[in-house]
Design a protein around this motif. Structure first.
Motif, PDB file in Angstrom:
ATOM      1  N   PRO A  40     -32.236  10.947  46.014  1.00 36.43           N
ATOM      2  CA  PRO A  40     -33.360  10.355  46.745  1.00 36.43           C
ATOM      3  C   PRO A  40     -34.744  10.767  46.262  1.00 36.43           C
ATOM      4  O   PRO A  40     -35.719  10.065  46.518  1.00 36.43           O
ATOM      5  N   THR A  41     -34.854  11.871  45.565  1.00 39.90           N
ATOM      6  CA  THR A  41     -36.177  12.313  45.112  1.00 39.90           C
ATOM      7  C   THR A  41     -36.457  11.954  43.651  1.00 39.90           C
ATOM      8  O   THR A  41     -37.537  12.239  43.145  1.00 39.90           O
ATOM      9  N   SER A  42     -35.509  11.326  42.984  1.00 40.18           N
ATOM     10  CA  SER A  42     -35.724  10.911  41.595  1.00 40.18           C
ATOM     11  C   SER A  42     -36.617   9.683  41.541  1.00 40.18           C
ATOM     12  O   SER A  42     -36.586   8.842  42.437  1.00 40.18           O
ATOM     13  N   THR A  43     -37.391   9.571  40.481  1.00 42.69           N
ATOM     14  CA  THR A  43     -38.290   8.426  40.329  1.00 42.69           C
ATOM     15  C   THR A  43     -37.746   7.396  39.355  1.00 42.69           C
ATOM     16  O   THR A  43     -38.232   6.265  39.309  1.00 42.69           O
ATOM     17  N   SER A  44     -36.739   7.752  38.581  1.00 43.57           N
ATOM     18  CA  SER A  44     -36.130   6.834  37.627  1.00 43.57           C
ATOM     19  C   SER A  44     -34.777   7.403  37.226  1.00 43.57           C
ATOM     20  O   SER A  44     -34.648   8.615  37.032  1.00 43.57           O
ATOM     21  N   VAL A  45     -33.777   6.522  37.106  1.00 45.99           N
ATOM     22  CA  VAL A  45     -32.451   6.963  36.658  1.00 45.99           C
ATOM     23  C   VAL A  45     -31.911   5.937  35.672  1.00 45.99           C
ATOM     24  O   VAL A  45     -31.983   4.730  35.905  1.00 45.99           O
ATOM     25  N   VAL A  46     -31.356   6.438  34.579  1.00 39.47           N
ATOM     26  CA  VAL A  46     -30.727   5.588  33.574  1.00 39.47           C
ATOM     27  C   VAL A  46     -29.272   6.016  33.425  1.00 39.47           C
ATOM     28  O   VAL A  46     -28.974   7.202  33.293  1.00 39.47           O
ATOM     29  N   LEU A  47     -28.382   5.049  33.456  1.00 37.97           N
ATOM     30  CA  LEU A  47     -26.960   5.273  33.230  1.00 37.97           C
ATOM     31  C   LEU A  47     -26.710   5.216  31.727  1.00 37.97           C
ATOM     32  O   LEU A  47     -27.081   4.239  31.072  1.00 37.97           O
ATOM     33  N   ASN A  48     -26.133   6.264  31.181  1.00 41.14           N
ATOM     34  CA  ASN A  48     -25.791   6.318  29.759  1.00 41.14           C
ATOM     35  C   ASN A  48     -24.291   6.145  29.607  1.00 41.14           C
ATOM     36  O   ASN A  48     -23.512   6.868  30.234  1.00 41.14           O
ATOM     37  N   LEU A  49     -23.890   5.207  28.770  1.00 42.63           N
ATOM     38  CA  LEU A  49     -22.470   4.927  28.531  1.00 42.63           C
ATOM     39  C   LEU A  49     -22.124   5.271  27.083  1.00 42.63           C
ATOM     40  O   LEU A  49     -22.834   4.866  26.155  1.00 42.63           O
ATOM     41  N   TYR A  50     -21.047   6.012  26.918  1.00 45.35           N
ATOM     42  CA  TYR A  50     -20.612   6.476  25.601  1.00 45.35           C
ATOM     43  C   TYR A  50     -19.213   5.956  25.323  1.00 45.35           C
ATOM     44  O   TYR A  50     -18.292   6.188  26.105  1.00 45.35           O
ATOM     45  N   GLU A  51     -19.053   5.281  24.206  1.00 54.35           N
ATOM     46  CA  GLU A  51     -17.741   4.743  23.851  1.00 54.35           C
ATOM     47  C   GLU A  51     -16.758   5.855  23.477  1.00 54.35           C
ATOM     48  O   GLU A  51     -15.561   5.740  23.725  1.00 54.35           O
ATOM     49  N   LYS A  52     -17.283   6.925  22.889  1.00 56.24           N
ATOM     50  CA  LYS A  52     -16.421   8.030  22.447  1.00 56.24           C
ATOM     51  C   LYS A  52     -16.953   9.363  22.953  1.00 56.24           C
ATOM     52  O   LYS A  52     -18.152   9.562  23.075  1.00 56.24           O
ATOM     53  N   ASP A  53     -16.049  10.274  23.209  1.00 55.92           N
ATOM     54  CA  ASP A  53     -16.410  11.627  23.626  1.00 55.92           C
ATOM     55  C   ASP A  53     -17.193  12.328  22.523  1.00 55.92           C
ATOM     56  O   ASP A  53     -16.869  12.202  21.345  1.00 55.92           O
TER      57      ASP A  53
END
Length: 82
Positions: A34-47
């Motif tokens: 709730p206190t974040s001003t921006s969030v980006v989801l990062n997706l990785y195909e490989k570990d």
């Protein structure tokens, strides 16, 4: 800031993290920040990848403090972070 967080604590019925539907190959992501001003989801195909294969800007709901994102890509077996 703690008052903002205290007022938006999600209920037990809220599923945080990733929910993947194998029938449709779609995934939804929910993060309580709730206190974040921006969030980006990062997706990785490989570990172990240094850079994400894909990024998705998440949407914020100020009433719940939840950030959400959906993807229609088949990301079965991928990794993620925020």
């Amino acid at each position: 800031m703690w008052k903002i967080a205290e007022q938006t604590i999600p209920g037990a019925d809220v599923e945080l993290g990733c929910t993947y539907d194998a029938n449709t190959n779609k995934a939804s992501f929910v993060l309580w920040a709730p206190t974040s001003t921006s969030v980006v989801l990062n997706l990785y195909e490989k570990d172990g990848q240094a850079e994400p294969s894909k990024t998705v800007k998440m949407s914020f709901d100020s009433k719940t403090g939840l950030w959400t994102a959906k993807t229609s890509d088949n990301i079965n077996g991928w990794f993620y972070d925020y």
